[in-house]
Enzyme design. Structure first.
Site, PDB file in Angstrom:
ATOM      1  N   THR A   1      21.621  12.635  -1.369  1.00 48.34           N
ATOM      2  CA  THR A   1      23.012  12.808  -0.736  1.00 48.34           C
ATOM      3  C   THR A   1      23.991  13.087   0.890  1.00 48.34           C
ATOM      4  O   THR A   1      22.875  13.397   1.469  1.00 48.34           O
ATOM      5  CB  THR A   1      24.198  14.463  -1.284  1.00 48.34           C
ATOM      6  OG1 THR A   1      25.637  14.640  -0.746  1.00 48.34           O
ATOM      7  CG2 THR A   1      23.751  16.310  -0.639  1.00 48.34           C
ATOM      8  N   HIS A   2      24.855  12.748   1.491  1.00 43.27           N
ATOM      9  CA  HIS A   2      24.918  12.741   2.542  1.00 43.27           C
ATOM     10  C   HIS A   2      26.011  13.079   3.054  1.00 43.27           C
ATOM     11  O   HIS A   2      27.061  13.863   4.387  1.00 43.27           O
ATOM     12  CB  HIS A   2      25.174  11.136   3.656  1.00 43.27           C
ATOM     13  CG  HIS A   2      23.850  10.052   3.308  1.00 43.27           C
ATOM     14  ND1 HIS A   2      24.547   8.953   2.179  1.00 43.27           N
ATOM     15  CD2 HIS A   2      23.306   9.948   3.981  1.00 43.27           C
ATOM     16  CE1 HIS A   2      23.686   8.646   1.980  1.00 43.27           C
ATOM     17  NE2 HIS A   2      21.477   8.995   3.172  1.00 43.27           N
TER      18      HIS A   2
ATOM     19  N   LYS B   1      25.319  11.067  -6.425  1.00 41.56           N
ATOM     20  CA  LYS B   1      26.806  10.330  -7.063  1.00 41.56           C
ATOM     21  C   LYS B   1      26.567   9.453  -7.665  1.00 41.56           C
ATOM     22  O   LYS B   1      27.452   9.514  -8.980  1.00 41.56           O
ATOM     23  CB  LYS B   1      27.451  11.124  -5.274  1.00 41.56           C
ATOM     24  CG  LYS B   1      27.255  12.105  -4.976  1.00 41.56           C
ATOM     25  CD  LYS B   1      28.954  12.389  -3.951  1.00 41.56           C
ATOM     26  CE  LYS B   1      29.087  13.553  -3.452  1.00 41.56           C
ATOM     27  NZ  LYS B   1      30.025  13.805  -2.392  1.00 41.56           N
ATOM     28  N   GLY B   2      26.080   8.246  -7.498  1.00 40.70           N
ATOM     29  CA  GLY B   2      26.329   7.310  -8.225  1.00 40.70           C
ATOM     30  C   GLY B   2      26.846   5.956  -7.081  1.00 40.70           C
ATOM     31  O   GLY B   2      27.979   5.938  -6.633  1.00 40.70           O
ATOM     32  N   ALA B   3      26.674   4.929  -7.077  1.00 42.70           N
ATOM     33  CA  ALA B   3      27.344   4.541  -5.917  1.00 42.70           C
ATOM     34  C   ALA B   3      27.000   2.365  -6.663  1.00 42.70           C
ATOM     35  O   ALA B   3      27.551   1.637  -5.525  1.00 42.70           O
ATOM     36  CB  ALA B   3      26.047   3.741  -4.961  1.00 42.70           C
TER      37      ALA B   3
ATOM     38  N   ARG C   1      15.185  12.825  -9.116  1.00 43.29           N
ATOM     39  CA  ARG C   1      16.599  12.284  -8.022  1.00 43.29           C
ATOM     40  C   ARG C   1      18.136  12.972  -8.916  1.00 43.29           C
ATOM     41  O   ARG C   1      18.371  11.451  -8.981  1.00 43.29           O
ATOM     42  CB  ARG C   1      15.715  11.591  -6.992  1.00 43.29           C
ATOM     43  CG  ARG C   1      16.998  11.058  -5.599  1.00 43.29           C
ATOM     44  CD  ARG C   1      17.390  10.108  -5.287  1.00 43.29           C
ATOM     45  NE  ARG C   1      15.893   9.331  -4.601  1.00 43.29           N
ATOM     46  CZ  ARG C   1      15.217   8.213  -4.592  1.00 43.29           C
ATOM     47  NH1 ARG C   1      16.160   6.948  -5.861  1.00 43.29           N
ATOM     48  NH2 ARG C   1      14.337   7.933  -4.078  1.00 43.29           N
TER      49      ARG C   1
ATOM     50  N   ASP D   1      14.363   4.457  -9.834  1.00 43.89           N
ATOM     51  CA  ASP D   1      15.909   3.494  -8.364  1.00 43.89           C
ATOM     52  C   ASP D   1      16.593   3.609 -10.919  1.00 43.89           C
ATOM     53  O   ASP D   1      16.318   3.376 -11.138  1.00 43.89           O
ATOM     54  CB  ASP D   1      16.619   3.005  -8.200  1.00 43.89           C
ATOM     55  CG  ASP D   1      15.419   3.340  -6.414  1.00 43.89           C
ATOM     56  OD1 ASP D   1      14.969   4.910  -6.316  1.00 43.89           O
ATOM     57  OD2 ASP D   1      15.574   2.620  -6.008  1.00 43.89           O
TER      58      ASP D   1
ATOM     59  N   LYS E   1      13.224  -0.353  -8.384  1.00 45.18           N
ATOM     60  CA  LYS E   1      13.848  -0.438  -9.121  1.00 45.18           C
ATOM     61  C   LYS E   1      13.221  -1.148 -10.400  1.00 45.18           C
ATOM     62  O   LYS E   1      13.047  -2.448 -10.996  1.00 45.18           O
ATOM     63  CB  LYS E   1      15.468  -1.528  -8.641  1.00 45.18           C
ATOM     64  CG  LYS E   1      16.137  -0.671  -8.320  1.00 45.18           C
ATOM     65  CD  LYS E   1      17.045  -1.398  -7.220  1.00 45.18           C
ATOM     66  CE  LYS E   1      18.240  -1.080  -6.210  1.00 45.18           C
ATOM     67  NZ  LYS E   1      17.294   0.445  -5.160  1.00 45.18           N
TER      68      LYS E   1
ATOM     69  N   ARG F   1      26.520  -2.117  -1.931  1.00 44.24           N
ATOM     70  CA  ARG F   1      26.520  -0.390  -1.670  1.00 44.24           C
ATOM     71  C   ARG F   1      26.481   0.250  -0.593  1.00 44.24           C
ATOM     72  O   ARG F   1      27.724   1.513  -1.225  1.00 44.24           O
ATOM     73  CB  ARG F   1      25.468  -0.455  -2.864  1.00 44.24           C
ATOM     74  CG  ARG F   1      25.045  -1.564  -4.050  1.00 44.24           C
ATOM     75  CD  ARG F   1      25.013  -0.737  -5.553  1.00 44.24           C
ATOM     76  NE  ARG F   1      23.539  -0.596  -4.706  1.00 44.24           N
ATOM     77  CZ  ARG F   1      22.354  -1.564  -4.939  1.00 44.24           C
ATOM     78  NH1 ARG F   1      22.703  -2.292  -6.070  1.00 44.24           N
ATOM     79  NH2 ARG F   1      21.708  -1.764  -4.742  1.00 44.24           N
ATOM     80  N   ARG F   2      25.770  -0.105   0.527  1.00 41.37           N
ATOM     81  CA  ARG F   2      26.062   1.345   1.501  1.00 41.37           C
ATOM     82  C   ARG F   2      27.509   1.039   2.032  1.00 41.37           C
ATOM     83  O   ARG F   2      27.959   1.669   2.484  1.00 41.37           O
ATOM     84  CB  ARG F   2      24.660   0.987   2.332  1.00 41.37           C
ATOM     85  CG  ARG F   2      23.649   0.848   2.018  1.00 41.37           C
ATOM     86  CD  ARG F   2      22.689   2.740   1.374  1.00 41.37           C
ATOM     87  NE  ARG F   2      23.878   2.947   0.427  1.00 41.37           N
ATOM     88  CZ  ARG F   2      23.138   2.768  -0.989  1.00 41.37           C
ATOM     89  NH1 ARG F   2      22.235   1.821  -1.058  1.00 41.37           N
ATOM     90  NH2 ARG F   2      23.790   3.051  -1.883  1.00 41.37           N
TER      91      ARG F   2
END
Length: 309
Positions: free
Chosen positions: A228-229, A189-191, A186, A135, A101, A290-291
């Protein structure tokens, strides 16, 4: 009006910057379930997880967690850790690149110093035949991160790419411009929590924009990570590339350590390139929050662990 899920997500993301909550979480969090999403506090622990993933045919990207540093001296420590990490990847023969980052290397404090640190890491990676992913953080750093990537490429350091977040209105234009210039990207979607003035407020709108930018990149055949998941998005990609006759050698699926691991393994067995984002280090709290914010189910996993104890 926000849905309950959006409200829940907003509360959690607000906690990501709370120092008091962070201190409490760092004391107990890994024991209560954060280790589901963080490969450990040490490099050795992370490399062991990389070894296990590689044995299943899954590539990795290693991230030494840390962001929002308060003193520039911290950035130099992180830089040294990344160079050490690159040496260990080479020495162990791990199938891994690295993610970092920009704020971890000092972007918010001294942009030029941050550039110097990142350049040194990317230079070491190039000498080892490795790749660095910068990132993408929240929107105040979007332009600066893209400019760092472009500047490094002009210096002959093409082994670096960044991330584009589908929830930002600007991202479709960014994708077109960066694809014309041939950058490795990469797509996510964004978090982060962003204002409705700059980001799509509805998840359905984010999904549609995500598909648009994925389609543009895949048609370009410039190497792309689809991160993505969301199994619906993954199935859509599989159908799209078959219809468009796009080679699997031009893209990879990327997912996070500890999330949808059976799906990662299945995709690898099916012959798709899969890369798992493996985070480690002591400063794991903002990443972990964030997760939790991404999926309420992740929060219930943590609560169940707390009840068990």
């Amino acid at each position: 009006m926000d849905t309950p899920t959006q409200f829940f997500r907003s509360i959690l993301l607000a906690l990501a910057g709370n120092r008091a909550v962070e201190a409490l979480a760092l004391k107990y969090g890994l024991k209560l379930g954060a280790s589901q999403f963080v490969a450990g506090e040490s490099l050795e622990e992370a490399l062991e997880q990389v070894r296990l993933l590689n044995a299943k045919g899954i590539l990795t990207t290693l991230d030494h967690l840390g962001e929002g540093i308060r003193q520039l001296s911290e950035a130099a420590v992180y830089k040294d850790e990344y160079i050490k990490l690159l040496h260990h990847i080479r020495a162990t023969g791990a199938y891994a690149n690295v993610s970092l980052k920009p704020t971890q290397l000092g972007l918010a404090l001294d942009p030029e110093a941050a550039y110097t640190h990142i350049r040194e890491i990317v230079t070491h990676a190039k000498s080892f035949g490795n790749f660095v992913r910068m990132d993408m953080e929240n929107s105040p750093y979007t332009d600066a991160t893209i400019q760092i990537m472009k500047r490094l490429h002009t210096e002959g350091l093409s082994n670096v790419g960044t991330v584009i977040q589908a929830y930002l209105y600007r991202s479709e234009e960014d994708i077109h411009l960066l694809t014309e210039e041939g950058f490795n990207l990469r797509l996510v979607k964004g978090a982060y929590k962003e204002a409705k003035s700059i980001a799509y407020p509805k998840l359905s709108e984010v999904d549609e924009n995500f598909k648009r930018i994925i389609a543009h990149r895949l048609r370009s055949t410039i190497y792309t990570g689809v991160a993505t998941h969301d199994e619906k998005i993954i199935e859509w990609v599989k159908s799209f590339v078959k219809q468009e006759r796009i080679s699997r050698s031009t893209y990879e699926f990327q997912m996070l350590y500890g999330i949808r691991m059976p799906l990662q393994e299945r995709l690898a067995r099916e012959g798709y390139t899969v890369r798992c984002y493996v985070p480690y280090g002591r400063m794991w709290y903002p990443y972990f929050v964030r997760r939790l914010a991404e999926r309420p189910a992740n929060m219930w996993f943590l609560v169940k662990n707390m009840i068990k104890r």
